[in-house]
Design an enzyme around this catalytic site. Structure first.
Site, PDB file in Angstrom:
ATOM      1  CB  CYS A 143       9.831   1.428 -12.064  1.00  0.00           C
ATOM      2  SG  CYS A 143       8.392   0.696 -12.811  1.00  0.00           S
ATOM      3  CD  GLU A 179       8.449  -6.674  -8.627  1.00  0.00           C
ATOM      4  OE1 GLU A 179       9.473  -6.180  -9.133  1.00  0.00           O
ATOM      5  OE2 GLU A 179       8.210  -7.902  -8.666  1.00  0.00           O
TER       6      GLU A 179
HETATM    7  P1  NAD Z   1       7.727   5.472  -2.490  1.00  0.00           P
HETATM    8  O1  NAD Z   1       8.647   4.380  -2.085  1.00  0.00           O
HETATM    9  O2  NAD Z   1       7.990   6.836  -2.008  1.00  0.00           O
HETATM   10  O3  NAD Z   1       6.234   5.107  -2.010  1.00  0.00           O
HETATM   11  C1  NAD Z   1       5.617   3.881  -2.349  1.00  0.00           C
HETATM   12  C2  NAD Z   1       4.537   3.589  -1.327  1.00  0.00           C
HETATM   13  O4  NAD Z   1       5.149   3.313  -0.073  1.00  0.00           O
HETATM   14  C3  NAD Z   1       3.576   4.754  -1.081  1.00  0.00           C
HETATM   15  O5  NAD Z   1       2.268   4.243  -0.919  1.00  0.00           O
HETATM   16  C4  NAD Z   1       4.099   5.337   0.205  1.00  0.00           C
HETATM   17  O6  NAD Z   1       3.124   6.040   0.925  1.00  0.00           O
HETATM   18  C5  NAD Z   1       4.509   4.079   0.938  1.00  0.00           C
HETATM   19  N1  NAD Z   1       5.443   4.310   2.059  1.00  0.00           N
HETATM   20  C6  NAD Z   1       6.307   5.335   2.235  1.00  0.00           C
HETATM   21  N2  NAD Z   1       6.972   5.182   3.397  1.00  0.00           N
HETATM   22  C7  NAD Z   1       6.528   4.038   3.963  1.00  0.00           C
HETATM   23  C8  NAD Z   1       6.827   3.328   5.155  1.00  0.00           C
HETATM   24  N3  NAD Z   1       7.729   3.781   6.020  1.00  0.00           N
HETATM   25  N4  NAD Z   1       6.181   2.166   5.401  1.00  0.00           N
HETATM   26  C9  NAD Z   1       5.297   1.672   4.515  1.00  0.00           C
HETATM   27  N5  NAD Z   1       4.940   2.317   3.387  1.00  0.00           N
HETATM   28  C10 NAD Z   1       5.559   3.471   3.104  1.00  0.00           C
HETATM   29  O7  NAD Z   1       7.633   5.418  -4.090  1.00  0.00           O
HETATM   30  P2  NAD Z   1       6.873   6.414  -5.085  1.00  0.00           P
HETATM   31  O8  NAD Z   1       7.588   7.712  -5.117  1.00  0.00           O
HETATM   32  O9  NAD Z   1       5.406   6.409  -4.842  1.00  0.00           O
HETATM   33  O10 NAD Z   1       7.099   5.647  -6.472  1.00  0.00           O
HETATM   34  C11 NAD Z   1       8.259   5.776  -7.213  1.00  0.00           C
HETATM   35  C12 NAD Z   1       9.231   4.652  -6.919  1.00  0.00           C
HETATM   36  O11 NAD Z   1       8.616   3.397  -7.171  1.00  0.00           O
HETATM   37  C13 NAD Z   1      10.444   4.683  -7.840  1.00  0.00           C
HETATM   38  O12 NAD Z   1      11.577   4.297  -7.109  1.00  0.00           O
HETATM   39  C14 NAD Z   1      10.097   3.637  -8.888  1.00  0.00           C
HETATM   40  O13 NAD Z   1      11.204   3.105  -9.568  1.00  0.00           O
HETATM   41  C15 NAD Z   1       9.395   2.619  -8.065  1.00  0.00           C
HETATM   42  N6  NAD Z   1       8.534   1.775  -8.876  1.00  0.00           N
HETATM   43  C16 NAD Z   1       8.903   0.476  -9.104  1.00  0.00           C
HETATM   44  C17 NAD Z   1       8.118  -0.327  -9.911  1.00  0.00           C
HETATM   45  C18 NAD Z   1       8.472  -1.751 -10.204  1.00  0.00           C
HETATM   46  O14 NAD Z   1       7.631  -2.473 -10.729  1.00  0.00           O
HETATM   47  N7  NAD Z   1       9.678  -2.188  -9.920  1.00  0.00           N
HETATM   48  C19 NAD Z   1       6.958   0.197 -10.460  1.00  0.00           C
HETATM   49  C20 NAD Z   1       6.604   1.513 -10.190  1.00  0.00           C
HETATM   50  C21 NAD Z   1       7.395   2.293  -9.387  1.00  0.00           C
END
Ligand code: NAD
Length: 531
Positions: free
Chosen positions: A321, A287
C-alpha cells in the site's frame, strides 16, 4: 514444526542478507513446507473446526499448478455462528484482565518468531513474497503483538484517576472493550495485516471474527494457530473464509458486530465505511490504498534517490500500500535520475521468490497481471516512453505464474490517470516539474494520502515538504525505501484522506485505544473497586 531462530532481525529496511545460516534455514523451510502444500483447512468457529460444503483453492501466483491450501467457501450462516461464538467468548476474555491477556499475546508473539521460517516459506508460496519480505512480514506480526502489548501496559490498561470537585467524589476514566470486532484483511501483508489489527482488538479485550483475503487464507489460519497454541481460548478468535460478497457482506450488515477494522482497497473500504454505520454509529477503521509520490529535487543525491525509488516501486512487485508509484523530478536532473533508476531496475532479478537470487516474484493473480499489461498499453498509446520493462517474463520456470518486469514510464503528462489511480503492480510513472511547489501540489492533488518521500539536501525544501505534504507516513532521503518500510514502534503507519479513516495509525502509540470506548466512573464516598 521446529525451526531455527534467526540470527538477525529482518525488517523491511533490511537491504540484503548475506547471512548463510539464514539463507539455508529458509531453503530448508521451503523444502519442509512443500510437503504441506495442498492440504484442506477448516474455518474456526468457536471450538468447532468447520468444513464447508464447498472448498476453494488457494493457488500460488508463482505457478498456478501449485495448490497452496484449500479452504471452505464460508456462508452467511457461518459468519452468524462465528459472531455468536465470539459474543459468547467475550465476557470471559474481557474479565481475564489485560495483564493475563498480554501474557497470552506475548506468548503468541514468541511462537510466531519461533516459527518465522516455516510461516515465511508458506507465505512465499501463497502470495509470492521474496524471502526477506516474507520473513519481515512474519516478524512484523510478532512485533505488532509485542508493541501493542507494551502500549497497553504502559497505559496501565487505560485506567486513569481524574480530578474531583469535592472530597467525597472519586472519579476515574476507564477505556473498555466494545465486544465483537470484525477483522477484514488484504492479501499483501497476509500475516501482519491480519495479525496486527486482530491483536489491537484482542489486547483491548474484544473478541474477533477474522475474514482474510481469498488469495491468502493460509497465513490468517497460521496466525490463529499461533494464538491457539499460546493458549487463547477458542471463540476469542474465529476465522471465516470465503468471498467478500457473502462473508464480508454479512460482517458489514450484521448488527451483532460492534466494530470493524478493514485493510484493503479504497473501493471496498469506502463501501464498508458507509454501509457499516448505516443504522447507527459503530466504530470502523478503514486503512485503504495509496498512490504514493516521491519528489526528487535538484539538490538530491541522485543515486540515493534512484535506489530509494527502485526499492519502494518494485519491492514486492509494487504491491505494498506504501509502494512508490509516481515520481516528480526537477527537470534539470530528470535525465540523469531516470538513467540511474533504469540501471537499477535492470539489475533486479525476477523469478521464483522462494529462491535466494530472486528479488521480485510474481503479482498476486491474473487480474493483477492484466492490470499491468493494460497500464503498459495505455501508457504507450498515450505517448509515454517505456524506459525499462513493459514485458511479462515468460520462460519455463515462470510460464504458469504472473511475472511482470519492473517498469518505469516517462513522458506522460502529470495530469494522466496513471499518476492518479492505484495500480498495485511494478509500474512507476516519472513526471518532470519546474519547482518543489509544483511537485508538492501534484503530490497532494489525489484522493489518497498514505505515504510520501522526498530526496533533497536543502533544509528549506525539506521543511516545506514536511509542512505541506498530505500523507500519514513520510520519509526524507531514505535509500532503504523512498516511501516504504514502516516498522512497529518506529514508523506509525496510517493514511490520510482516501487512504484511511481514523487518523490514528497502525504500528503506533494510539492504535489500541481505537478498539476501546471510554467510561467515566464517579463513586461517592469511597474509592472505586480495582478495575
Ligand atoms: P481488497 O479491497 O480487494 O480486499 C480486502 C479484503 O476485503 C479481502 O479480505 C476481501 O475479500 C474483502 N472484501 C472484498 N469485497 C468485500 C465486500 N463487499 N465486503 C466486505 N469485504 C470485502 O484489497 P486487496 O486486493 O486484498 O489488497 C490490496 C489493497 O489494500 C490495495 O488497495 C492496498 O493499497 C490496500 N492496502 C492498504 C493498507 C493500509 O494500511 N492502508 C495495507 C495493505 C493494503
Amino acid at each position: 514444526m521446529a525451526t531455527t531462530t534467526p540470527r538477525m532481525k529482518i525488517t523491511y529496511a533490511t537491504l540484503s542478507a548475506d547471512n548463510e545460516e539464514l539463507q539455508s534455514a529458509f531453503d530448508a523451510a521451503v523444502e519442509r513446507v512443500r510437503g504441506e502444500l495442498g492440504r484442506s483447512y477448516p474455518m474456526l468457529i468457536g471450538a468447532e473446526q468447520r468444513s464447508g460444503s464447498e472448498e476453494f483453492e488457494d493457488r500460488s501466483p508463482i505457478d498456478s499448478n501449485i495448490v497452496v491450501s484449500r479452504f471452505p467457501v464460508g456462508t452467511r450462516q457461518d459468519v452468524r455462528d462465528a459472531i455468536a461464538a465470539a459474543r459468547a467468548a467475550f465476557p470471559a476474555w474481557r474479565n481475564l484482565g489485560w495483564r493475563k491477556r498480554l501474557e497470552l499475546m506475548r506468548r503468541a508473539a514468541d511462537l510466531i518468531s519461533e516459527r518465522q521460517f516455516e510461516y515465511a516459506a508458506l507465505m512465499s508460496f501463497e502470495v509470492g513474497k521474496n524471502r526477506l519480505e516474507a520473513l519481515g512480514d512474519v516478524e512484523e506480526t510478532a512485533d505488532l503483538l509485542r508493541y501493542y502489548s507494551d502500549g497497553m501496559e504502559k497505559a496501565n490498561g487505560f485506567v486513569q484517576s481524574m480530578g474531583s470537585l469535592s472530597p467525597a467524589e472519586h472519579t476515574r476514566s476507564i477505556l473498555k472493550p466494545h465486544g465483537v470486532w470484525a477483522v477484514i484483511s488484504p492479501f499483501n501483508f497476509p500475516m501482519a495485516l491480519c495479525g496486527g489489527p486482530a491483536a489491537g482488538a484482542l489486547i483491548a479485550g474484544n473478541t474477533v471474527v477474522i475474514k482474510p483475503s481469498s488469495d491468502a487464507p493460509l497465513m490468517a489460519y497460521k496466525f490463529c494457530e499461533a494464538l491457539r497454541d499460546a493458549g487463547v481460548e477458542p471463540g476469542v478468535f474465529n476465522l471465516v473464509t470465503g468471498p467478500g460478497e457473502a462473508v464480508g457482506a454479512e460482517l458489514e450488515e450484521n448488527q451483532d458486530i460492534d466494530g470493524m477494522v478493514f485493510t484493503g482497497s479504497y473501493e471496498v473500504g469506502m463501501r464498508l465505511y458507509t454501509g457499516f454505520t448505516r443504522d447507527y454509529p459503530r466504530p470502523i477503521i478503514t486503512e485503504m490504498g495509496g498512490k504514493n509520490p516521491s519528489i526528487v529535487t535538484a539538490s538530491a543525491d541522485l543515486d540515493e534517490a534512484a535506489e530509494g525509488v527502485m526499492r519502494s516501486a518494485f519491492g514486492y512487485d509494487g504491491q505494498k500500500c506504501s509502494a512508490n508509484s509516481r515520481v516528480y523530478v526537477e527537470r534539470s536532473v530528470a535525465r540523469p535520475f531516470l538513467d540511474l533508476l533504469v540501471e537499477k531496475a535492470k539489475g533486479i532479478r525476477v523469478g521464483d521468490p522462494t529462491r535466494r537470487e530472486s528479488w521480485m516474484g510474481p503479482v498476486i493473480n491474473e487480474r493483477a497481471l492484466a492490470k499491468f499489461t493494460g497500464a503498459v498499453a495505455e501508457a504507450r498509446a498515450d505517448g509515454g516512453r517505456i524506459e525499462v520493462g513493459g514485458e511479462v517474463l515468460r520462460d519455463d520456470a515462470t510460464e504458469r505464474g504472473y511475472f511482470p518486469m519492473p517498469t518505469v514510464v516517462s513522458g506522460l503528462p502529470t495530469s494522466h490517470r496513471l499518476f492518479r489511480d492505484e495500480l498495485f503492480v511494478p509500474f512507476i510513472v516519472v513526471g518532470e516539474v519546474d519547482s518543489l511547489d509544483e511537485a508538492l501540489n501534484l503530490s497532494n492533488a489525489t484522493a489518497y494520502g498514505l505515504t510520501a518521500g522526498i530526496f533533497s539536501h536543502d533544509d528549506e525544501q525539506i521543511r516545506r515538504f514536511l509542512d505541506t505534504i498530505q500523507a500519514g507516513v513520510v520519509y526524507v532521503n531514505r535509500r532503504a525505501g523512498a516511501t516504504t518500510g514502516a516498522w512497529p514502534g518506529i514508523q506509525s503507519f496510517g493514511g490520510w484522506k482516501g487512504s484511511g479513516s481514523s487518523g490514528k495509525s497502525g504500528l503506533g502509540p494510539y492504535y489500541v485505544q481505537q478498539f476501546l470506548r471510554e467510561q467515566s466512573q464517579t463513586v461517592m464516598g469511597q474509592e472505586p473497586p480495582p478495575a
